[in-house]
Motif scaffolding. Sequence first.
Motif, PDB file in Angstrom:
ATOM      1  N   SER A  24      -5.184  -9.304  -0.826  1.00 13.10           N
ATOM      2  CA  SER A  24      -5.692  -8.614   0.360  1.00 13.10           C
ATOM      3  C   SER A  24      -6.392  -9.564   1.314  1.00 13.10           C
ATOM      4  O   SER A  24      -6.604  -9.246   2.473  1.00 13.10           O
ATOM      5  CB  SER A  24      -6.651  -7.498  -0.053  1.00 13.10           C
ATOM      6  OG  SER A  24      -7.716  -8.022  -0.827  1.00 13.10           O
TER       7      SER A  24
ATOM      8  N   THR B  55       0.819  -1.210   0.000  1.00 17.24           N
ATOM      9  CA  THR B  55       0.000   0.000   0.000  1.00 17.24           C
ATOM     10  C   THR B  55       0.856   1.266   0.000  1.00 17.24           C
ATOM     11  O   THR B  55       0.322   2.376  -0.124  1.00 17.24           O
ATOM     12  CB  THR B  55      -0.944   0.031   1.212  1.00 17.24           C
ATOM     13  OG1 THR B  55      -0.174   0.122   2.421  1.00 17.24           O
ATOM     14  CG2 THR B  55      -1.810  -1.217   1.263  1.00 17.24           C
TER      15      THR B  55
ATOM     16  N   LYS C 159      -6.448  -1.316  -2.708  1.00 14.38           N
ATOM     17  CA  LYS C 159      -5.109  -0.892  -2.293  1.00 14.38           C
ATOM     18  C   LYS C 159      -4.042  -1.938  -2.615  1.00 14.38           C
ATOM     19  O   LYS C 159      -2.927  -1.591  -3.026  1.00 14.38           O
ATOM     20  CB  LYS C 159      -5.093  -0.603  -0.790  1.00 14.38           C
ATOM     21  CG  LYS C 159      -5.763   0.697  -0.408  1.00 14.38           C
ATOM     22  CD  LYS C 159      -5.661   0.926   1.099  1.00 14.38           C
ATOM     23  CE  LYS C 159      -6.285   2.256   1.500  1.00 14.38           C
ATOM     24  NZ  LYS C 159      -6.196   2.470   2.967  1.00 14.38           N
TER      25      LYS C 159
END
Length: 198
Positions: free
Chosen positions: A71, A52, A82
């Motif tokens: 993620s 990120t 992100k």
Amino acid sequence: MKVLVAGATGKTGLRLVGELASRGHEPVALVRESSDTAALPEGTQQRNGDLTDLQDDVCAGCDAVVFAAGSGGDTGADMTDKVDRNGAKRLIDIAAKSGVKRFVMLSSIGTDDPPEDGELAHYFQAKHEADEHLKASGLDYAIVRPVALTEADGNRDIRFGEDVDPQGKAARGDVAFVLANAVESGEWLGRTATMESV
């Protein structure tokens, strides 16, 4: 080759690090400060980095990069964006500027033409955008799109392409094996392939 592995402490990434090391490569695990690195093979190089917020020199000295991160299934759309989209795209851009020779993307079946709705629609769209960014990056690339993953090691009996059952399974050990092949083999240059374990 020195190979940077994003997602090195994940379930597939750990197997990939071991597979690369067994083939005589030099895996470099991209890890966050909070990452549990205890399961990495002894002697594995580590490089601090957060998908990120990646630094410009994260790919320095590496011949190849494998994006095997995610993620996770318990995170929301914001973290999917992100990590799976923006983090992947940023790593691709850094790799291209750093002289990396090859970038291998662990993607997913369903990302070629992502659905507009459904539980995984946002995830598939994020992965699709990352895949397309890689294709347009100018890097030598390979994209591996497995079906649903299992924790099995697999037996290296693997099916690719049009014969893959979308409802099939892919053993993480087989996926790591294929990712390592994609790092090494000229046959994978510019190739995007779905896969399943047989």
